[in-house]
Scaffold this motif. Structure first.
Motif, PDB file in Angstrom:
ATOM      1  N   VAL A  82       0.841  -1.199   0.000  1.00  0.00           N
ATOM      2  CA  VAL A  82       0.000   0.000   0.000  1.00  0.00           C
ATOM      3  C   VAL A  82       0.878   1.252   0.000  1.00  0.00           C
ATOM      4  O   VAL A  82       0.629   2.208  -0.741  1.00  0.00           O
ATOM      5  CB  VAL A  82      -0.952  -0.011   1.217  1.00  0.00           C
ATOM      6  N   ILE A  84       3.874   1.569  -1.207  1.00  0.00           N
ATOM      7  CA  ILE A  84       4.478   1.761  -2.531  1.00  0.00           C
ATOM      8  C   ILE A  84       3.457   2.320  -3.504  1.00  0.00           C
ATOM      9  O   ILE A  84       3.728   3.255  -4.259  1.00  0.00           O
ATOM     10  CB  ILE A  84       5.034   0.422  -3.067  1.00  0.00           C
ATOM     11  N   MET A  85       2.246   1.786  -3.456  1.00  0.00           N
ATOM     12  CA  MET A  85       1.248   2.215  -4.436  1.00  0.00           C
ATOM     13  C   MET A  85       0.846   3.670  -4.232  1.00  0.00           C
ATOM     14  O   MET A  85       0.447   4.338  -5.174  1.00  0.00           O
ATOM     15  CB  MET A  85       0.017   1.317  -4.339  1.00  0.00           C
ATOM     16  N   ARG A  86       0.966   4.150  -2.992  1.00  0.00           N
ATOM     17  CA  ARG A  86       0.687   5.566  -2.734  1.00  0.00           C
ATOM     18  C   ARG A  86       1.584   6.457  -3.560  1.00  0.00           C
ATOM     19  O   ARG A  86       1.232   7.572  -3.923  1.00  0.00           O
ATOM     20  CB  ARG A  86       0.950   5.863  -1.260  1.00  0.00           C
ATOM     21  N   ARG A  88       2.906   5.790  -6.464  1.00  0.00           N
ATOM     22  CA  ARG A  88       2.902   5.578  -7.914  1.00  0.00           C
ATOM     23  C   ARG A  88       1.790   6.353  -8.577  1.00  0.00           C
ATOM     24  O   ARG A  88       0.717   6.517  -8.032  1.00  0.00           O
ATOM     25  CB  ARG A  88       2.744   4.082  -8.220  1.00  0.00           C
TER      26      ARG A  88
END
Lengths: 101, 551, 220
Positions: A82, A84-86, A88
């Motif tokens: 989560v 990391i996806m923040r 991207r």
């Protein structure tokens, strides 16, 4: 014919190997964590089998600890994903072309 | 209504029938170091949520963590005295190694020695972390809490007498470090390192668990005491399950200590993770990995299965030493170089473990003690040179360090020489003792391989030293033409300086607490280099022992 | 006869589910296939007298862990979850199959080398006793508070770490990224990207424009 402990152990070894292969061929961390769960389930199955064959509850208790650890690992793993996806950007066609390789 | 009454009566009757559960006796004194470390971490979490002011003061947080670490070390002293004491004839006293909590927790010289090392690595990492967190804007008590809890996992691994407890300790240690590796939320590299470490760590844990399961199937217990007893009194009709279990356990530990061929994660994770965390990973996590490895293999599997796992350990040790040293030479990033060199060091420690003798164990323990301080100091210096952003780790970033920060360059040189095993540093005696253990165990191949890799390894440290002292960014940007007029020369000089400043990046700050950490590590490295007896005496007394509970 | 049918059917469910997990392209499908495997394993637990564990297996694994997976997938969005990529751990696909086959072969050989693979001592002190007097959960509970009391207490630390870690990682932070590619001068940036191992590369690291977008996205 009778179901002996070895049947379960062989099944557990096959399940473990599928988990190993999956973790090594997949590139998606979510699926990688699922593959770890497959491996841990194979271990659980072998623990219960040994426990049953040895007539000892110790193996069943071990499964409990595996459950706790699996849960803790998944929680932290998903939190990292989560995080990391923040960082991207939203998916674009360019991204997908990079991923296709 | 009547039914209900009946029901409650029958429940009561049942309750009376249940006998009191005979819970195992717990000697609380054995747990004091662990409790200080673990409860210290939990208390910090509670304090800071009740008193936000405490959480804002990074000095208080660091001070608290160091105090907890020192408290742990102090609490080890009475335990050590008790374990080492020998009762005189006729005297009734508590002495020698013992185990408690149904035999699942063993206290012996080995576990206390490694507990002290874990606490020391926490203190050293916390001191370096203080300024790092400040400059990176990562406030909050969580890194310190995780650091202490993670170290308590290492303490658990060093004292566990049960494979399940070893595993829980391993996970406590690892999961906290996964989080620490990914704690820099503004750095994608940090989180990628965390994901990679986590996936491979979980992979290794699964192997480790499968190993526990098979050993359980082969021996009927997860307790090291029972396993050893079973293997000592029984001849197995088929030992395939046991050997497969041992192999799986070795894979699991191999990942933690970064032994070849399970080392692939190390360089990437070390490179991406925050440098102070790497200081802890290279020292604390490695100590804990070896603690578990030695405890399980040297206690449970020496009598019966040693002939089966020692050849494997021999091959792994040689491969680990060689691959680590050779791959380190071709790196251009100092963090990656030291990551590979830490792999090589793991190989050297495995030489001591392979000997599976008293000499080998104390050599490995001495190596771990020396290495903890050397590597914590090295990564402390790397943290400072990395500066804000923690990105300046290329070899070229070390060019001219001797001119900019002469003290730092000299200190780093001493650490690197110690890693290379140059005399008058603790690293020399560390390498000397493990090689001696190999020779005494008549593993000449291993001894020769260790000596050759030590020489190869010296090159890579020299490369960094040369970069610091010999090359200078000033040279990279050319000389000032001697024919220029004074004004032109002055202008050229300013231009040159600007170029060099741009290439060098921001100035290197040396914060007080980080300096204290590096200074302590340096002190130990040099002092032990002159007087190895300071540590080797303790290492010789710190042998692992298995004592059944209640005896 | 019945137990053979139960074994074969549940084994088929387990293996189908496992292959489904690693073959499905969509992570949601993988998660659902995982439920299938977990259920099959629970059936095998029942077949081996571990009734309580079978219930726990369904409740904790299928009911909590897989739901957690699905929560995260839905939180990220299925399309985003599908494109998540950290690179493969081995360089080539055949290598992975080789590793898997190696593990399988070594385990099978070691298990089947002797006539009897389970060589451990049969327990007397903590034997599984069937019947209503001594349900398996009671025995498990007893063991948790006697032989395994230390491990049981220590899991408290583990769970605390998981909570602290998850809170710490999932926190929103403000501020500028300090990644190598945005922070360093242009030349150093190129050098670094070249040096970054393939495994660590994600689409974001490839271009600095993406990075800038990521920052604006992350600061919300």
């Amino acid at each position: 014919m009778e179901i002996t402990a070895n049947w379960y152990l062989i099944l557990s070894a096959v399940l473990f190997s599928i988990g190993v292969v999956g973790l090594l061929i997949r590139r998606n961390p979510l699926v990688m964590f699922m593959c770890v769960e497959l491996m841990l389930n194979a271990v659980n199955l072998s623990f219960v089998t040994f426990s049953n064959a040895l007539n000892d509850v110790g193996g069943q208790v071990a499964v409990f600890f595996v459950l706790v650890v699996a849960a803790a690992e998944v929680v932290v793993g998903l939190a990292v994903i989560v995080a990391i996806m923040r960082r991207r950007p939203t998916a674009t066609a360019d991204d997908l072309s990079v991923l296709a390789g | 209504m009547n039914n209900l009454l009946h029901l409650s009566q029958s429940v009561l009757a049942q309750n009376e029938a249940i006998p009191q559960l005979p819970t195992p006796e717990i000697a609380w004194s054995a747990f004091i170091p662990l409790l200080i470390l673990a409860v210290g971490g939990l208390l910090l979490l509670t304090f800071t949520s009740l008193m936000p002011a405490f959480a804002k003061s990074s000095w208080a947080l660091t001070g608290y963590t160091v105090a907890v670490a020192i408290g742990t070390i102090v609490a080890c002293i009475p335990l050590w005295n008790r374990v080492q004491r020998v009762c005189e004839a006729g005297e009734v006293c508590q002495a020698g190694a013992f185990s408690t909590a149904a035999g699942a927790w063993g206290v012996d010289g080995f576990s206390i020695f490694l507990t002290i090392l874990m606490a020391a690595s926490v203190a050293l990492a916390a001191l370096v972390m203080h300024d790092y967190l400040e400059t990176e804007g990562l406030t909050g008590p969580e890194p310190y809490v995780l650091l202490m809890l993670s170290a308590s996992g290492g303490v658990i691994m060093a004292s566990a007498n049960d494979l399940i407890v070893v595993f829980i300790g391993l996970e406590i240690l690892s999961i906290a470090v996964y989080v620490l590796a990914g704690m820099h939320l503004l750095r994608l590299a940090s989180q990628e390192a965390a994901v990679k470490y986590l996936v491979l760590g979980a992979f290794a844990s699964a192997f480790f668990l499968y190993g526990i399961s098979m050993v359980y199937g082969a021996t009927g217990s997860t307790s090291l005491i029972d396993i050893q007893g079973f293997l000592a009194t029984n001849v197995l009709t088929s030992n395939g399950t046991l050997l497969a279990g041992i192999a799986m356990l070795l894979i699991g530990f191999g990942f933690k200590i970064a032994a070849v061929p399970f080392h692939a994660w190390t360089p990437d994770v070390y490179q991406g993770a925050p440098s102070p965390v790497v200081a802890y990973m290279a020292s604390g996590v490695k100590v804990a990995g070896f603690a578990g490895l030695m405890r399980v293999f040297l206690l449970a599997f020496t009598d019966y299965a040693a002939d089966d796992w020692r050849p494997v350990m021999l091959v792994l040790a040689i491969a680990t030493m060689a691959v680590g040293a050779v791959l380190a030479i071709v790196q251009t990033d100092v963090k990656r170089t030291l990551a590979y060199s830490s792999i090589s060091h793991a190989g050297f420690i495995m030489v001591g473990v392979h000997a599976a003798s008293d000499v080998g164990v104390s050599a490995a323990l001495f190596y771990l003690a020396a290495y903890t301080f050397i590597v914590a100091g090295s990564f402390g210096v790397i943290t400072l040179v990395g500066r804000k952003g923690d990105n300046l780790h290329a070899l070229s970033d070390y060019h001219g360090l001797s001119r900019r920060r002469p003290m730092l360059a000299v200190v780093f040189t001493i650490f690197l020489l110690a890693q290379a095993g140059v005399p008058l540093t603790s690293g020399f005696f560390a390498k000397f003792y493990v090689i001696r253990a190999a020779v005494e165990g008549e593993s000449y191949v291993l001894a020769i391989a260790a000596m050759i890799t030590a020489v190869i390894g010296a090159f890579l440290y020299l490369r960094i030293i040369v970069a610091m002292f010999m090359s200078d960014p000033l040279d990279d940007h050319g000389e000032i033409d001697a024919n220029l007029s004074d004004e032109e020369a002055a202008a050229a000089r300013i231009e040159l300086r600007d170029k060099v400043t741009a290439a060098e990046g921001p100035p290197i700050r040396i914060p007080t607490l980080a300096a204290v950490s590096i200074g302590l590590a340096l002190l130990v490295t040099v002092a032990v280099g002159f007087l190895p007896g300071l540590v080797s005496g303790f290492a010789n007394d710190a042998l692992p022992q298995l004592v059944a509970a209640g005896s | 006869m019945v137990d053979i049918i139960v074994f074969v059917v549940s084994a088929a469910i387990i293996l189908t589910g496992a292959i489904g997990v690693i073959a499905a392209r969509n992570p949601v499908h993988s998660a659902l296939m995982l439920v299938m495997t977990l259920f099959g394993v629970a059936v095998q637990f029942v077949a081996q007298e571990a009734h309580f564990l079978a219930a726990v297996q369904v409740i904790v694994y299928a009911g909590a862990i897989v739901i957690l997976f699905l929560f995260v997938i839905m939180l990220l969005g299925v399309d985003k979850a599908e494109e998540l990529d950290v690179g493969r751990l081995t360089a080539q696909r055949p290598m992975a199959f080789l590793a898997g086959a190696g593990v399988l072969a070594s385990v099978l050989v070691s298990l089947l080398a002797g006539d009897e693979s389970i060589t451990g001592a049969r327990e007397v002190g903590r034997a599984i006793i069937g019947g209503e007097d001594e349900a398996d959960f009671r025995q498990i509970g007893r063991l948790l508070f006697t032989d395994y009391v230390l491990a049981f207490e220590l899991t408290a630390i583990l769970l605390t770490i998981a909570v602290v870690g998850a809170v710490m990682l999932a926190r929103r932070v403000r501020g500028e990224a300090v990644d190598a590619d945005t922070y360093l001068p242009e030349q150093a940036r190129r050098r670094r990207i070249r040096e970054t191992p393939v495994l660590l590369r994600t689409p974001v690291v490839e271009t600095s424009d993406d990075m800038a977008e990521a920052n604006s996205g992350g600061g919300e």
